[in-house]
Design a protein around this motif. Structure first.
Motif, PDB file in Angstrom:
ATOM      1  N   ASN A 552      18.713  -1.064  -9.128  1.00  0.00           N
ATOM      2  CA  ASN A 552      17.449  -1.385  -8.937  1.00  0.00           C
ATOM      3  C   ASN A 552      16.458  -0.545  -9.551  1.00  0.00           C
ATOM      4  O   ASN A 552      16.746   0.440 -10.122  1.00  0.00           O
ATOM      5  CB  ASN A 552      17.233  -1.386  -7.261  1.00  0.00           C
ATOM      6  CG  ASN A 552      17.625  -0.023  -6.829  1.00  0.00           C
ATOM      7  OD1 ASN A 552      18.942   0.367  -6.866  1.00  0.00           O
ATOM      8  ND2 ASN A 552      16.632   0.578  -5.945  1.00  0.00           N
ATOM      9  N   ASN A 554      13.013   2.383  -8.489  1.00  0.00           N
ATOM     10  CA  ASN A 554      12.384   3.063  -7.488  1.00  0.00           C
ATOM     11  C   ASN A 554      11.019   3.523  -8.299  1.00  0.00           C
ATOM     12  O   ASN A 554      11.076   3.910  -9.530  1.00  0.00           O
ATOM     13  CB  ASN A 554      13.122   4.513  -6.998  1.00  0.00           C
ATOM     14  CG  ASN A 554      14.400   4.095  -6.655  1.00  0.00           C
ATOM     15  OD1 ASN A 554      14.645   3.804  -5.315  1.00  0.00           O
ATOM     16  ND2 ASN A 554      15.504   4.039  -7.398  1.00  0.00           N
ATOM     17  N   TYR A 555      10.114   3.573  -7.489  1.00  0.00           N
ATOM     18  CA  TYR A 555       8.985   3.733  -8.045  1.00  0.00           C
ATOM     19  C   TYR A 555       7.977   4.899  -7.102  1.00  0.00           C
ATOM     20  O   TYR A 555       7.754   4.729  -5.945  1.00  0.00           O
ATOM     21  CB  TYR A 555       7.710   2.524  -7.997  1.00  0.00           C
ATOM     22  CG  TYR A 555       6.120   2.728  -8.473  1.00  0.00           C
ATOM     23  CD1 TYR A 555       5.990   3.899  -9.188  1.00  0.00           C
ATOM     24  CD2 TYR A 555       5.057   2.040  -7.788  1.00  0.00           C
ATOM     25  CE1 TYR A 555       4.620   3.966  -9.580  1.00  0.00           C
ATOM     26  CE2 TYR A 555       4.079   2.326  -7.948  1.00  0.00           C
ATOM     27  CZ  TYR A 555       3.435   3.122  -8.857  1.00  0.00           C
ATOM     28  OH  TYR A 555       2.321   3.599  -9.157  1.00  0.00           O
ATOM     29  N   TYR A 556       7.577   6.126  -7.521  1.00  0.00           N
ATOM     30  CA  TYR A 556       7.162   7.263  -7.250  1.00  0.00           C
ATOM     31  C   TYR A 556       5.878   7.326  -7.873  1.00  0.00           C
ATOM     32  O   TYR A 556       5.804   7.758  -8.831  1.00  0.00           O
ATOM     33  CB  TYR A 556       8.045   8.548  -7.060  1.00  0.00           C
ATOM     34  CG  TYR A 556       9.052   8.517  -6.266  1.00  0.00           C
ATOM     35  CD1 TYR A 556       9.028   9.217  -4.783  1.00  0.00           C
ATOM     36  CD2 TYR A 556      10.489   7.965  -6.527  1.00  0.00           C
ATOM     37  CE1 TYR A 556      10.097   9.202  -4.131  1.00  0.00           C
ATOM     38  CE2 TYR A 556      11.384   7.833  -5.885  1.00  0.00           C
ATOM     39  CZ  TYR A 556      11.253   8.580  -4.387  1.00  0.00           C
ATOM     40  OH  TYR A 556      12.523   8.585  -3.754  1.00  0.00           O
ATOM     41  N   GLU A 570       6.673   4.564  -3.383  1.00  0.00           N
ATOM     42  CA  GLU A 570       5.647   3.171  -3.130  1.00  0.00           C
ATOM     43  C   GLU A 570       6.648   2.157  -2.655  1.00  0.00           C
ATOM     44  O   GLU A 570       6.684   1.135  -2.320  1.00  0.00           O
ATOM     45  CB  GLU A 570       5.084   2.979  -4.351  1.00  0.00           C
ATOM     46  CG  GLU A 570       3.650   3.790  -4.555  1.00  0.00           C
ATOM     47  CD  GLU A 570       2.762   3.328  -3.486  1.00  0.00           C
ATOM     48  OE1 GLU A 570       2.713   2.374  -2.679  1.00  0.00           O
ATOM     49  OE2 GLU A 570       1.608   4.105  -3.430  1.00  0.00           O
ATOM     50  N   SER A 571       7.717   2.201  -3.807  1.00  0.00           N
ATOM     51  CA  SER A 571       8.929   1.190  -3.457  1.00  0.00           C
ATOM     52  C   SER A 571      10.236   1.705  -3.925  1.00  0.00           C
ATOM     53  O   SER A 571      10.250   2.126  -4.961  1.00  0.00           O
ATOM     54  CB  SER A 571       8.658  -0.138  -4.432  1.00  0.00           C
ATOM     55  OG  SER A 571       9.554  -1.148  -4.600  1.00  0.00           O
ATOM     56  N   GLU A 572      11.328   1.102  -3.392  1.00  0.00           N
ATOM     57  CA  GLU A 572      12.599   1.340  -3.643  1.00  0.00           C
ATOM     58  C   GLU A 572      13.251  -0.002  -4.281  1.00  0.00           C
ATOM     59  O   GLU A 572      14.525  -0.150  -4.935  1.00  0.00           O
ATOM     60  CB  GLU A 572      13.636   1.661  -2.606  1.00  0.00           C
ATOM     61  CG  GLU A 572      13.244   3.032  -1.999  1.00  0.00           C
ATOM     62  CD  GLU A 572      14.184   3.417  -0.619  1.00  0.00           C
ATOM     63  OE1 GLU A 572      14.461   2.480   0.031  1.00  0.00           O
ATOM     64  OE2 GLU A 572      14.368   4.437  -0.562  1.00  0.00           O
ATOM     65  N   ALA A 573      12.506  -0.909  -4.519  1.00  0.00           N
ATOM     66  CA  ALA A 573      12.866  -2.155  -5.103  1.00  0.00           C
ATOM     67  C   ALA A 573      11.815  -2.618  -6.006  1.00  0.00           C
ATOM     68  O   ALA A 573      11.242  -3.822  -5.973  1.00  0.00           O
ATOM     69  CB  ALA A 573      13.378  -3.280  -4.053  1.00  0.00           C
ATOM     70  N   MET A 574      11.131  -1.574  -6.884  1.00  0.00           N
ATOM     71  CA  MET A 574       9.932  -2.140  -7.623  1.00  0.00           C
ATOM     72  C   MET A 574      10.128  -3.219  -8.565  1.00  0.00           C
ATOM     73  O   MET A 574      11.154  -3.582  -9.359  1.00  0.00           O
ATOM     74  CB  MET A 574       9.866  -0.695  -8.664  1.00  0.00           C
ATOM     75  CG  MET A 574       8.570  -0.949  -9.270  1.00  0.00           C
ATOM     76  SD  MET A 574       7.191  -0.931  -8.311  1.00  0.00           S
ATOM     77  CE  MET A 574       5.893  -0.424  -9.489  1.00  0.00           C
ATOM     78  N   LEU A 623       2.967  -3.572  -7.372  1.00  0.00           N
ATOM     79  CA  LEU A 623       3.626  -3.462  -6.314  1.00  0.00           C
ATOM     80  C   LEU A 623       4.301  -4.819  -5.828  1.00  0.00           C
ATOM     81  O   LEU A 623       4.900  -5.312  -4.965  1.00  0.00           O
ATOM     82  CB  LEU A 623       2.991  -2.848  -5.217  1.00  0.00           C
ATOM     83  CG  LEU A 623       2.662  -1.473  -5.423  1.00  0.00           C
ATOM     84  CD1 LEU A 623       1.763  -0.672  -4.140  1.00  0.00           C
ATOM     85  CD2 LEU A 623       3.998  -0.702  -5.510  1.00  0.00           C
ATOM     86  N   GLN A 625       6.203  -8.895  -7.188  1.00  0.00           N
ATOM     87  CA  GLN A 625       7.309  -9.217  -8.106  1.00  0.00           C
ATOM     88  C   GLN A 625       6.935  -9.841  -9.498  1.00  0.00           C
ATOM     89  O   GLN A 625       6.168 -10.469  -9.721  1.00  0.00           O
ATOM     90  CB  GLN A 625       7.908 -10.521  -7.177  1.00  0.00           C
ATOM     91  CG  GLN A 625       9.150 -10.956  -7.617  1.00  0.00           C
ATOM     92  CD  GLN A 625      10.360 -10.367  -7.136  1.00  0.00           C
ATOM     93  OE1 GLN A 625      10.256  -9.645  -6.067  1.00  0.00           O
ATOM     94  NE2 GLN A 625      11.578 -10.745  -7.407  1.00  0.00           N
TER      95      GLN A 625
END
Length: 764
Positions: A552, A554-556, A570-574, A623, A625
């Motif tokens: 997967n 990740n988005y920081y 922001e997301s662990e499933a970017m 953010l 799909q």
């Protein structure tokens, strides 16, 4: 030593010949499977190490190779097909030399020809039907398939003869002649009748050697059939020890087939049983002493050496009389960690087959020096093997052990994009893997790259205790105009290195604290953190994308300022990114976000299985799909654990790709055969023209149509950041490039109903 790697830049693929070009130019070999794409193998992009050219630089590395000879292009010269068990990757080396003197160059023209893309575990080329063209014997579940070589003037081709070769065991016909995927069998004419027989260790007693005789000659008088019957369960009267790798000769065989063609020898003190302590064996049948009897070389799992047995019997009764446990005892003995496999083929083109030995285990085995070459200084029928080198072909490649993940970084700020290459590590017996970084400096020009391997231990990173498989990302995160370094490690943590350079060449200082998020928690993405710094949300500050073992993303987001970065998860499933292949639980995402030809963000990632994943639909949907456009981007088949960068190295306004893989090497894929910005580019019908391009100091923007009110021009760097902007009116405008670092940029013209992009090369 025979030079089989002279820098001859001739491509004979598909019977086409190209003139020898100056070495600074790019020789682009056409790839059949890329007929509908815009990337071509750029194997001629020059690379050097310690002042010496690497003619096979972009071959992609080797870990567990299985070499065979084949004439791929019908020119009468034997080329080399290498099947690498690591990643199940076929590698093709074309012989561009002459009769009696081989020279090799890398080819990708045959990558998509079946069955090459679907080969697994082991593949050997042998001529089963005596037509002078080698056929493919390839592993399938608990057995093997055979593909007949049907090549003609139109090129190589293969037709399946038997998708699972059967065999008669005792009185029972089995649908498969059992060969383990771990073992490598010997497929040779054992009894001298002209058809190909098989040696393998059995499923129920894998300490004795099974002889599977081909009855093609007996039943049809020709060698073109595959009719196998087990004629001995203990050929040669020897046994591998149940407790170690030693060979015991003169052993009993109390459970042979009825009326075996090859009778058993004298009864020894050991008998076979069904307990097998060895996980696998490799073998090679050949005549070692010119007596026209098949001798045998055997390798064993978790053992670094080979045993050579001489046949003191007869054609009717094979009997192993002597064992050389330090083979070859008259020269440098084979000693490769671990599970050695022997291969017999002509390397130097002198008409005599040589010995090549390679590790067969894909775990904890030699990786950077895994092709030991023994030149045959005797005859083909009575060989004498003289050790030449431990890194055949590899010494002329970019070879980084296990794993190669390229990262863009202009380390000396000269405007030419360099490469830093991360690996999993180099094998050292008895030691844990420690990752390293290699530095490839681009010493060419903006339109003709040339790389020099400066060091394979850049920044002495292996001494910092990060373990194997760490991964770098470069970008200015503190606003001082110098690119800093963030390293992701195998445990999932991130480390920050501040660029303290006072000159153009980067210098880094490690911050001892692990990188934390904006709440003060240590960032931990799981395992195998692979970061990339990129302005994901278009706010002018670099954000963090971090891939991981699970596949997967990740988005920081950088929620700080231009001088003080703060990382907000922001997301662990970017984007819904998932690089797990069907049936796998790992994916090994290695992120590469970039600005596409339309100036919009796109995303690429390598994967554990090997395919490259491509996503778009990111603009205005950061953010959300993302759109998976392709899970086999550009049809790349470069092996396992791929990673890539996408950058305009050749200055033609289009992006080139460099792909790494777990075999420890890289391949270069260029956007076209021309260098420089093409005059007849599709950009000439766009909304504006740039002149000159490349540019220095100033570039003119020439509108080709009426500009909307309020139109703006944005100059964006390769990290997605806007570095300069200006309004544009109805007429031509000049864009000041003063203060803009040399390199490749996107110049984007934006306004109501208008968003067009051109690539701009800025010179120093």
């Amino acid at each position: 030593m025979i030079n089989i790697f002279a820098p001859i830049l001739i491509n004979r693929e598909n019977s086409m010949r190209f003139p020898i070009l100056p070495f600074a130019l790019i020789v682009l070999a056409p790839m059949a499977s890329f007929a509908q794409t815009d990337l071509h193998f750029g194997g001629g992009v020059p690379v050097s190490r310690d002042g010496a050219a690497l003619p096979l630089a972009w071959a992609g590395g080797l870990n567990n190779p299985q070499p065979s000879s084949i004439d791929l292009n019908g020119d009468g010269l034997l080329d080399i097909f290498i099947f690498d068990r690591s990643g199940n990757k076929p590698v093709f080396l074309l012989n561009t030399g002459t009769q009696g003197q081989a020279h090799y160059t890398v080819s990708h023209a045959y990558d998509s020809i079946q069955p090459f893309p679907k080969l697994r575990d082991w593949a050997l080329l042998r001529d089963y039907n005596c037509d002078g063209k080698v056929d493919i014997f390839a592993y399938v579940g608990d057995g093997f398939a055979v593909y007949r070589n049907t090549s003609d003037a139109n090129g190589p081709s293969f037709t399946v003869v038997d998708d699972l070769v059967s065999c008669q065991y005792y009185e029972v016909m089995s649908p498969n002649l059992y060969v383990s995927g771990t073992d490598i069998p010997s497929i040779e004419d054992i009894d001298g009748d002209g058809d190909l027989d098989v040696f393998t260790f059995s499923l129920w007693d894998s300490s004795h050697l099974q002889y599977l005789k081909n009855y093609s000659m007996e039943e049809y008088g020709t060698c073109d059939s595959l009719i196998y019957r087990m004629r001995s369960t203990c050929w040669g009267d020897f046994q591998e020890s149940q407790n170690n790798s030693s060979i015991l000769i003169d052993t009993a065989c109390n459970y042979n087939v009825p009326n075996p063609e090859l009778p058993t020898g004298p009864h020894g003190e050991l008998v076979g049983n069904s307990d097998r302590h060895h996980s696998g064996s490799t073998m090679l049948a050949l005549d070692l002493n010119g007596d026209q009897l098949m001798d045998l070389i055997v390798g064993d799992f978790a053992y670094p050496k080979l045993h050579a047995m001489t046949n003191g019997g007869s054609l009717a009764h094979a009997h192993m009389a002597t064992v050389d446990s330090t083979f070859p005892n008259y020269d440098v003995e084979v000693n490769i960690q671990n599970f050695v496999a022997p291969f017999f083929l002509d390397i130097d083109g002198d008409g005599k087959r040589d010995l090549v030995t390679c590790p067969n285990s894909t775990n904890q085995s030699e990786n950077a020096q895994s092709v030991w070459y023994y030149r045959n200084t005797g005859t083909d029928s009575s060989p004498i093997f003289t050790f030449q080198q431990p890194d055949l072909f590899q010494d002329h490649m970019l070879e980084f052990g296990d794993g190669a993940r390229p990262v863009l970084f202009d380390y000396n700020n000269d405007g030419l994009m360099d490469l830093v290459v991360a690996n999993e590590g180099y094998f050292h017996f008895g030691e844990d893997y420690r990752g390293q970084l290699a530095l490839l400096e681009n010493t060419g020009t903006l339109s003709a790259p040339t790389f020099d391997l400066v060091t394979d231990d850049y920044l002495n990173m292996d001494s910092l205790g990060f373990g194997p498989g760490f991964h770098p990302a470069f970008g200015d995160v503190d606003g001082d105009g110098k690119q800093d370094l963030i390293v992701g490690d195998n445990l999932g943590y991130l480390h920050y290195f501040h660029n303290t350079a006072t000159g153009p060449v980067a210098q880094f200082q490690l911050d001892p604290a692990l990188i934390t998020d904006d709440f003060g928690a240590v960032i931990d993405v799981g395992l195998s953190a692979t970061p990339q710094l990129f302005d994901v949300d278009g706010d002018g500050m670099l954000d963090l994308l971090v891939g991981e073992r699970n596949g997967n993303l990740n988005y920081y987001r950088n929620s700080g300022t231009a001088t003080i970065a703060q990382w907000h998860l922001e997301s662990e499933a970017m984007g819904g990114v998932n690089t797990q292949d069907f049936g796998q639980v790992t994916g090994y995402t290695v992120p590469f976000m970039y600005l596409g030809e339309n100036g919009q963000r796109e995303f690429l990632s390598g994967s554990e299985a090997g395919p490259i994943y491509h996503y778009d639909g990111i603009e205005g949907n950061v953010l959300g799909q993302w759109n998976l456009t392709d899970s086999l981007w550009k049809n790349f088949h470069e092996g396992a654990r791929t990673a890539l960068v996408f950058y305009d190295f050749t200055g033609d306004g289009q992006l080139d790709a460099i792909v790494g893989n777990y075999r420890g090497g890289l391949s270069f894929w260029a956007s076209g055969s021309d260098v420089g910005v093409p005059e007849n580019s599709a950009y000439n019908t766009a909304a504006f023209t740039l002149a000159p391009n490349p540019a220095q100091g100033m570039v003119e923007i020439l509108p080709n149509r009426l500009m909307p009110a309020g139109a703006q021009v944005l100059l964006m760097d390769e990290l997605g950041r806007t570095v300069a902007s200006m309004p544009i009116g109805q007429g031509r405008a000049q864009f000041d490039l003063g203060g803009v670092a040399p390199g490749c940029y996107l110049l984007r013209l934006m306004g109501t109903g208008l968003s067009e992009v051109q690539r701009l090369v800025v010179l120093r």
